[in-house]
Design a protein around this motif. Structure first.
Motif, PDB file in Angstrom:
ATOM      1  N   PRO A   1      45.740  31.223  53.272  1.00 24.40           N
ATOM      2  CA  PRO A   1      45.712  31.566  51.928  1.00 24.40           C
ATOM      3  C   PRO A   1      46.625  30.655  51.319  1.00 24.40           C
ATOM      4  N   ILE A   2      46.254  30.117  49.758  1.00 30.42           N
ATOM      5  CA  ILE A   2      47.436  29.786  49.097  1.00 30.42           C
ATOM      6  C   ILE A   2      48.314  30.648  48.691  1.00 30.42           C
ATOM      7  N   GLN A   3      49.640  30.344  49.035  1.00 27.80           N
ATOM      8  CA  GLN A   3      50.708  31.248  48.526  1.00 27.80           C
ATOM      9  C   GLN A   3      51.868  30.532  48.129  1.00 27.80           C
TER      10      GLN A   3
ATOM     11  N   THR B   1      54.043  39.849  38.338  1.00 27.43           N
ATOM     12  CA  THR B   1      55.117  39.323  38.771  1.00 27.43           C
ATOM     13  C   THR B   1      55.810  39.930  40.190  1.00 27.43           C
ATOM     14  N   THR B   2      55.059  41.183  40.326  1.00 26.42           N
ATOM     15  CA  THR B   2      55.836  42.045  41.447  1.00 26.42           C
ATOM     16  C   THR B   2      54.855  41.830  42.665  1.00 26.42           C
ATOM     17  N   GLU B   3      53.746  41.068  42.456  1.00 26.30           N
ATOM     18  CA  GLU B   3      52.691  40.657  43.520  1.00 26.30           C
ATOM     19  C   GLU B   3      52.972  39.499  44.125  1.00 26.30           C
ATOM     20  N   ILE B   4      52.617  39.414  45.359  1.00 25.07           N
ATOM     21  CA  ILE B   4      52.410  38.159  45.979  1.00 25.07           C
ATOM     22  C   ILE B   4      51.232  37.318  45.589  1.00 25.07           C
ATOM     23  N   VAL B   5      51.306  35.849  45.098  1.00 20.43           N
ATOM     24  CA  VAL B   5      50.274  35.340  44.734  1.00 20.43           C
ATOM     25  C   VAL B   5      49.412  34.968  45.909  1.00 20.43           C
ATOM     26  N   SER B   6      48.321  35.192  46.168  1.00 19.94           N
ATOM     27  CA  SER B   6      47.702  34.726  47.586  1.00 19.94           C
ATOM     28  C   SER B   6      46.225  34.387  47.177  1.00 19.94           C
ATOM     29  N   ILE B   7      45.860  33.257  47.277  1.00 24.41           N
ATOM     30  CA  ILE B   7      44.243  33.000  46.893  1.00 24.41           C
ATOM     31  C   ILE B   7      43.741  32.418  48.008  1.00 24.41           C
ATOM     32  N   PRO B   8      42.733  33.145  48.625  1.00 24.13           N
ATOM     33  CA  PRO B   8      41.951  32.662  49.775  1.00 24.13           C
ATOM     34  C   PRO B   8      41.070  31.493  49.600  1.00 24.13           C
ATOM     35  N   VAL B   9      41.160  30.682  50.520  1.00 24.15           N
ATOM     36  CA  VAL B   9      40.200  29.466  50.466  1.00 24.15           C
ATOM     37  C   VAL B   9      39.612  29.042  51.748  1.00 24.15           C
TER      38      VAL B   9
ATOM     39  N   PRO C   1      41.959  28.206  38.360  1.00 22.53           N
ATOM     40  CA  PRO C   1      43.096  28.889  37.572  1.00 22.53           C
ATOM     41  C   PRO C   1      43.755  30.097  38.103  1.00 22.53           C
ATOM     42  N   PHE C   2      45.017  30.372  37.859  1.00 22.50           N
ATOM     43  CA  PHE C   2      45.477  31.638  37.951  1.00 22.50           C
ATOM     44  C   PHE C   2      46.489  32.044  37.302  1.00 22.50           C
ATOM     45  N   GLY C   3      46.710  33.399  36.906  1.00 20.06           N
ATOM     46  CA  GLY C   3      47.690  33.655  35.868  1.00 20.06           C
ATOM     47  C   GLY C   3      48.838  34.538  36.675  1.00 20.06           C
ATOM     48  N   ILE C   4      50.090  34.947  35.971  1.00 20.64           N
ATOM     49  CA  ILE C   4      50.900  35.675  36.475  1.00 20.64           C
ATOM     50  C   ILE C   4      51.525  36.347  35.232  1.00 20.64           C
ATOM     51  N   VAL C   5      51.446  37.656  35.180  1.00 19.14           N
ATOM     52  CA  VAL C   5      51.814  38.280  34.031  1.00 19.14           C
ATOM     53  C   VAL C   5      52.931  39.497  34.387  1.00 19.14           C
ATOM     54  N   THR C   6      53.606  39.759  33.337  1.00 20.45           N
ATOM     55  CA  THR C   6      54.521  40.959  33.804  1.00 20.45           C
ATOM     56  C   THR C   6      53.985  42.459  33.693  1.00 20.45           C
ATOM     57  N   GLU C   7      54.366  43.277  34.533  1.00 22.12           N
ATOM     58  CA  GLU C   7      53.607  44.449  34.480  1.00 22.12           C
ATOM     59  C   GLU C   7      53.931  44.925  32.990  1.00 22.12           C
ATOM     60  N   TYR C   8      52.637  45.707  32.537  1.00 23.32           N
ATOM     61  CA  TYR C   8      52.914  46.174  31.066  1.00 23.32           C
ATOM     62  C   TYR C   8      52.350  47.627  31.225  1.00 23.32           C
ATOM     63  N   LEU C   9      53.090  48.490  30.819  1.00 28.39           N
ATOM     64  CA  LEU C   9      52.682  49.913  30.708  1.00 28.39           C
ATOM     65  C   LEU C   9      51.723  50.174  29.520  1.00 28.39           C
ATOM     66  N   ILE C  10      50.707  50.836  29.702  1.00 26.05           N
ATOM     67  CA  ILE C  10      49.782  50.967  28.315  1.00 26.05           C
ATOM     68  C   ILE C  10      50.600  51.833  27.599  1.00 26.05           C
TER      69      ILE C  10
ATOM     70  N   THR D   1      42.252  39.071  43.759  1.00 24.18           N
ATOM     71  CA  THR D   1      42.535  40.126  42.777  1.00 24.18           C
ATOM     72  C   THR D   1      41.619  39.641  41.629  1.00 24.18           C
ATOM     73  N   LEU D   2      41.063  40.516  40.638  1.00 23.98           N
ATOM     74  CA  LEU D   2      40.108  40.168  39.849  1.00 23.98           C
ATOM     75  C   LEU D   2      40.933  39.147  38.906  1.00 23.98           C
ATOM     76  N   GLY D   3      40.050  38.301  38.521  1.00 25.43           N
ATOM     77  CA  GLY D   3      40.468  37.179  37.419  1.00 25.43           C
ATOM     78  C   GLY D   3      41.526  36.226  38.007  1.00 25.43           C
TER      79      GLY D   3
END
Length: 188
Positions: free
Chosen positions: A65-67, A32-40, A90-99, A25-27
Motif C-alpha cells: 500500500p501507499i504509505q 493525524t494519529t493514524e497511518i496513511v495507508s492506501i491499498p493499490v 485524493p486523500f485528506g489528513i485532519v486533526t481529531e475533533y471531539l464532537i 478508510t471511508l473517503g
C-alpha cells in the motif's frame, strides 16, 4: 473545508485500466494519529508521488500500500503510475475533533431523500455535531392523528445518534389531511 469533504466523498473508489485504488478508510480521510495507508492493485510496478493542495511534491515512493509517512493536516493528491497508466487519487489528513454537543454549528444533509448513510461516520470524523435533515409530515402522519415514523427516517437518526451526532429534524412540507382545498394547499 466543505470543498475537500465533497472531493473525498467522490473518490470513495478510483479505477483505471491497470490501477485500482480502494480506500482503506471511508473517503480516504485519515486522522493525524493514524497511518496513511492506501491499498493499490496493479498489473505492474507502482510508483507514486504525493502532492499537497498547491501541487508541491511532498514525498515519493513505490509499491502498495501507499504509505507516505506524513501526518500533517491537509488535502493531498497521490499520483500513481504503472507504466503508461496514471491515476490521481485524493486523500485528506485532519486533526481529531471531539464532537461538541453544545456547539451551534452543524450541516444540512438529505438522508431522508435516500442519500447514502455510510458517510455519517465521516461527517462525525469532521467534528460535525448537529445534522439538519427532514421528516416529511405527510409520511409521518399519513392517517390524520396517527403518527408513525418510517424506517427510512428512524434509520438515519439512529446512525447519527450512534456517531454522537445530534439531529435537528423539522417536520416539513405539507399534509393533505390539513389545509387542503380543491387540490391546493391553503396554509403551510
Amino acid at each position: 473545508m466543505i470543498k475537500y469533504f465533497l472531493l473525498l466523498l467522490v473518490s470513495l473508489s478510483s479505477v483505471s485500466a491497470a490501477i485500482t485504488v480502494v480506500p482503506s478508510t471511508l473517503g480516504n480521510l485519515f486522522l493525524t494519529t493514524e497511518i496513511v495507508s492506501i491499498p493499490v492493485t496493479s498489473s505492474g510496478l507502482i510508483t507514486w508521488t504525493v502532492k499537497d493542495y498547491w501541487g508541491k511534491v511532498i514525498t515519493t515512493g513505490s509499491g502498495s500500500p501507499i504509505q507516505p509517512g506524513i501526518n500533517t493536516p491537509g488535502y493531498y493528491d497521490v499520483v500513481i503510475k504503472d507504466g503508461s497508466t496514471t491515476l490521481t487519487a485524493p486523500f485528506g489528513i485532519v486533526t481529531e475533533y471531539l464532537i461538541n454537543p453544545s456547539s451551534r454549528f452543524g450541516a444540512q444533509t438529505h438522508f431522508a431523500q435516500t442519500h447514502v448513510q455510510t458517510v455519517i461516520p465521516l461527517v462525525a470524523k469532521y467534528g460535525v455535531s448537529h445534522l439538519r435533515d427532514d421528516q416529511y409530515w405527510a409520511s409521518v402522519e399519513a392517517v390524520k392523528g396517527v403518527y408513525a415514523f418510517p424506517v427510512k427516517f428512524t434509520d438515519y437518526m439512529a446512525k447519527e445518534k450512534a456517531a454522537g451526532i445530534t439531529p435537528m429534524v423539522p417536520l416539513l412540507w405539507s399534509n393533505s389531511n390539513y389545509d387542503y382545498d380543491n387540490g391546493d394547499y391553503t396554509f403551510p
